[in-house]
Write an enzyme that holds these catalytic residues in place. Sequence first.
Site, PDB file in Angstrom:
ATOM      1  N   HIS A   1       7.716  21.432  -8.038  1.00 13.16           N
ATOM      2  CA  HIS A   1       6.678  21.030  -8.991  1.00 13.16           C
ATOM      3  C   HIS A   1       6.833  19.543  -9.318  1.00 13.16           C
ATOM      4  CE1 HIS A   1       5.332  25.110 -10.493  1.00 13.16           C
ATOM      5  NE2 HIS A   1       6.423  25.442  -9.837  1.00 13.16           N
TER       6      HIS A   1
ATOM      7  N   GLU B   1      -0.103  18.697  -8.704  1.00 12.76           N
ATOM      8  CA  GLU B   1       1.252  18.165  -8.504  1.00 12.76           C
ATOM      9  C   GLU B   1       1.415  17.743  -7.039  1.00 12.76           C
ATOM     10  OE1 GLU B   1       2.471  21.110 -12.147  1.00 12.76           O
ATOM     11  OE2 GLU B   1       3.686  21.249 -10.331  1.00 12.76           O
TER      12      GLU B   1
ATOM     13  N   HIS C   1       1.072  24.452  -8.308  1.00  9.38           N
ATOM     14  CA  HIS C   1       0.143  23.812  -9.244  1.00  9.38           C
ATOM     15  C   HIS C   1      -0.622  22.715  -8.518  1.00  9.38           C
ATOM     16  CE1 HIS C   1       2.731  25.329 -12.784  1.00  9.38           C
ATOM     17  NE2 HIS C   1       1.632  26.070 -12.683  1.00  9.38           N
TER      18      HIS C   1
ATOM     19  N   ARG D   1      -4.963  22.533 -12.520  1.00  2.45           N
ATOM     20  CA  ARG D   1      -3.607  23.108 -12.378  1.00  2.45           C
ATOM     21  C   ARG D   1      -3.641  24.510 -11.766  1.00  2.45           C
ATOM     22  NH1 ARG D   1       1.617  23.358 -15.488  1.00  2.45           N
ATOM     23  NH2 ARG D   1       2.095  25.525 -15.960  1.00  2.45           N
TER      24      ARG D   1
ATOM     25  N   GLU E   1      11.323  19.842 -10.773  1.00  2.00           N
ATOM     26  CA  GLU E   1      10.260  18.993 -11.320  1.00  2.00           C
ATOM     27  C   GLU E   1      10.551  17.589 -10.793  1.00  2.00           C
ATOM     28  OE1 GLU E   1       7.478  19.785 -12.883  1.00  2.00           O
ATOM     29  OE2 GLU E   1       7.816  20.564 -14.903  1.00  2.00           O
TER      30      GLU E   1
HETATM   31  N1  LIG Z   1       9.557  29.409 -14.236  1.00  7.38           N
HETATM   32  C1  LIG Z   1       9.341  28.345 -15.189  1.00  7.38           C
HETATM   33  C2  LIG Z   1      10.124  27.098 -14.827  1.00  7.38           C
HETATM   34  C3  LIG Z   1       9.976  26.057 -15.918  1.00  7.38           C
HETATM   35  C4  LIG Z   1       8.545  25.556 -16.075  1.00  7.38           C
HETATM   36  C5  LIG Z   1       8.095  24.826 -14.848  1.00  7.38           C
HETATM   37  C6  LIG Z   1       6.771  24.098 -15.071  1.00  7.38           C
HETATM   38  C7  LIG Z   1       6.373  23.415 -13.813  1.00  7.38           C
HETATM   39 SE1  LIG Z   1       4.741  22.390 -14.006  1.00  7.38          SE
HETATM   40  C8  LIG Z   1       5.674  25.066 -15.493  1.00  7.38           C
HETATM   41  O1  LIG Z   1       5.362  25.988 -14.732  1.00  7.38           O
HETATM   42  O2  LIG Z   1       5.147  24.891 -16.598  1.00  7.38           O
HETATM   43 ZN   LIG Z   2       3.997  22.808 -11.897  1.00  8.46          ZN
HETATM   44 ZN   LIG Z   3       5.589  20.353 -14.082  1.00 11.58          ZN
END
Ligand SMILES: NCCCCC[C@@H](C[SeH])C(=O)O
Ligand SMILES: [Zn+2]
Ligand SMILES: [Zn+2]
Length: 307
Positions: A195, A70, A67, A125, A269
């Site tokens: 992320h 990030e 993304h 993003r 995250e």
């Molecule tokens: N594979 C999905 C893991 C959980 C969501 C992770 C977040 C990172 Se910004 C997303 O992709 O919205």
């Molecule tokens: Zn992300």
């Molecule tokens: Zn995220």
Amino acid sequence: PRAHSYTKYNTWDTIQAWITSISSSNPELISRQVIGSTFEGRPMNVLKVGKRSSSTKPSIFLDCGIHAREWISTAFCQWFVKEALSTYGTDSDMTGLLNQMDVYVLPVFNIDGYDYTHKKDRMWRKTRSKTSSSSCIGADPNRNWNAGWCTAGASSNPCSDTFCGYSPESEIEVKNVADFIRRNKSSIKAYLTIHSYSQLLLFPYSYTFALAQHHNELMAVAEGASNALRSLYGTKYTSGPGAATIYPAAGGSDDWAYDLGVKYSYTFELRDTGRYGFLLPETQIKPTCEETMLAVKYITSHVQKNL
Ligand SMILES: NCCCCC[C@@H](C[SeH])C(=O)O
Ligand SMILES: [Zn+2]
Ligand SMILES: [Zn+2]
Ligand SMILES: [Zn+2]
């Protein structure tokens, strides 16, 4: 390009120059391979970090910057490579890891998007792919994998920030990485995707609330990794399966890798929990990366014990 710094959010041009120089800095420990190009034609470089061997070693795949906005994620992959090369030979854990395994590092997954956040829109993003069927640009590269594709927590609206794409792997960046992992799936034992933000350590599944086959082990390792991370500065992480811990989100890279057979599949995250969000100050790059190294090393040492 401007001088590279491990404690700054470097531009793509600076990172590209860094990739070129660091990948030729130590032939015993690092090499580079281009796995394809982005939509706008930028080369996707995978750095292979580990003691050079004529035979294939078990490996770990680590990607950052899927993304665009990030930025702390992209900073971490650069930090990881620096730490690996600079502590090999002195840090026993890192030495053991790089002797036994290889770590494939993709420092910037979504290069087009990352460049766009530096030049045009800091909060972008998605990828930057264009099609004739919509004036809206890009798809969410973490909704574009063939894992419950577009069934939950994703949008089929091309203008949405969670647009799943016109088909699985429609985004060339996703296809390039999926092809690489498929080609190397017999040796890839772990997949780590970085992320921000929220301070979470997530594992499959996000496309369903059903528990993964290895849920108990994945949870235990996530808890251990979070504890290791917290030991440095007290930063608190929450661990758990994606669907219940953050939100249902289909088409993710972690779920796809897990279903391909990569058991140790985790989504990080990183900092923070919302004070700065994606705009994490550069002063927090070092502490964030140092604490994250502890979590990553916890996971990799568990992987090594279970080879
Ligand atoms: N594979 C999905 C893991 C959980 C969501 C992770 C977040 C990172 Se910004 C997303 O992709 O919205
Ligand atoms: Zn992300
Ligand atoms: Zn995220
Ligand atoms: Zn360090």
